[in-house]
Design a protein around this motif. Structure first.
Motif, PDB file in Angstrom:
ATOM      1  N   UNK A  49       0.862  -1.154   0.051  1.00  0.00           N
ATOM      2  CA  UNK A  49       0.095   0.055  -0.210  1.00  0.00           C
ATOM      3  C   UNK A  49       0.659   1.371  -0.033  1.00  0.00           C
ATOM      4  N   UNK A  50       1.987   1.294   0.752  1.00  0.00           N
ATOM      5  CA  UNK A  50       3.008   2.317   0.615  1.00  0.00           C
ATOM      6  C   UNK A  50       3.502   2.606  -0.652  1.00  0.00           C
ATOM      7  N   UNK A  51       3.896   1.411  -1.247  1.00  0.00           N
ATOM      8  CA  UNK A  51       4.265   1.559  -2.627  1.00  0.00           C
ATOM      9  C   UNK A  51       3.359   2.206  -3.643  1.00  0.00           C
ATOM     10  N   UNK A  52       2.195   1.518  -3.401  1.00  0.00           N
ATOM     11  CA  UNK A  52       1.055   2.048  -4.485  1.00  0.00           C
ATOM     12  C   UNK A  52       1.023   3.478  -4.140  1.00  0.00           C
ATOM     13  N   UNK A  53       0.888   4.058  -3.036  1.00  0.00           N
ATOM     14  CA  UNK A  53       0.399   5.388  -2.909  1.00  0.00           C
ATOM     15  C   UNK A  53       1.181   6.179  -3.774  1.00  0.00           C
ATOM     16  N   UNK A  54       2.608   5.953  -3.884  1.00  0.00           N
ATOM     17  CA  UNK A  54       3.517   6.926  -4.562  1.00  0.00           C
ATOM     18  C   UNK A  54       3.427   6.747  -6.160  1.00  0.00           C
ATOM     19  N   UNK A  55       2.706   5.677  -6.606  1.00  0.00           N
ATOM     20  CA  UNK A  55       2.749   5.737  -8.055  1.00  0.00           C
ATOM     21  C   UNK A  55       2.124   6.572  -8.900  1.00  0.00           C
TER      22      UNK A  55
END
Length: 240
Positions: A49-55
């Motif tokens: 979720x942390x990674x997806x939030x910055x895409x």
């Protein structure tokens, strides 16, 4: 051709896809990644979720096309049913099998998200993601913490940036058994510990693995839930 893995990395968003090598055979209509390992993300853990939030959403480009099967490339250009009810990706009115394209602004990596929405009995609305691992952290980044979570391998830098663990194609990482995957991972972690987190290039030879770090990657403890090892933890293992 020959190359030194330490001179090749896909990490500088200011210059785009840096040193990303594509293998092609035009006669056979083949175009694929050559060096960076494929990563498939299915479970949405807190780290995912942390990674997806910055895409960042973007238009499809040539590297997105290397992430999916050739015959599926046209689907990269079809809108989601939530954006266009008449999309070619729509199924039975409000179902969907579209794909969306993104990039990771921290590392310049392409990402393809695949949507599966089924509105029948016991319906589902699920996204999975395909991307590449970097070949190294960004210039100036220092390895701080290694994390295993949900079958994925992550690193957090000294500045707090989360990244998929640098990973070279054909050097698959794994944990919890005696085999090549745990050996490749142990060799990489040995390298970053021995260089105080500075040398983060993927592709460390298996024989470089420290016995204590290898014992951990092969253990059942490494394959249980979410596990973290700091750089200091890895350095302490090397002193055993």
């Amino acid at each position: 051709m020959t190359y030194d893995a330490r001179n090749l990395n896909l990490t500088d968003p200011t210059t785009g896809y840096l040193h990303f090598i594509v293998y092609t055979e035009p006669r056979l209509s083949i175009a694929s990644n050559s060096l960076n390992a494929d990563v498939s993300i299915e479970r949405q853990t807190p780290l995912v979720q942390e990674w997806l939030a910055r895409l960042v959403r973007c238009k499809p480009n040539a590297l997105h096309c290397t992430l999916i099967e050739q015959q599926k490339i046209p689907t990269l250009f079809h809108p989601c049913v939530e954006e266009d009810k008449a999309s070619p990706s729509a199924i039975a009115g409000s179902g969907c099998v579209c794909r969306q394209t993104f990039y990771d602004p921290e590392f310049g990596l392409p990402v393809v998200g695949q949507h599966f929405k089924h509105v029948g009995e016991g319906g589902t609305d699920r996204w999975t993601y395909q991307t590449y691992a970097p070949l190294a952290l960004r210039p100036g980044d220092t390895f701080s913490r290694f994390i295993v979570s949900g079958g994925l391998f992550w690193v957090r830098t000294e500045k707090g940036i989360l990244s998929i663990l640098p990973h070279q194609n054909a050097h698959g990482y794994n944990v919890g058994y005696s085999g090549g995957g745990p050996h490749a991972l142990a060799a990489y972690l040995t390298q970053v510990a021995a260089t105080n987190g500075k040398n983060t290039a993927a592709g460390t030879p298996y024989e470089k693995a420290h016995r204590a770090i290898l014992a951990w990657t092969q253990s059942s403890a490494a394959d249980r839930g979410t596990n973290e090892l700091t750089l200091n933890d890895l350095k302490a293992m090397q002193r055993v």
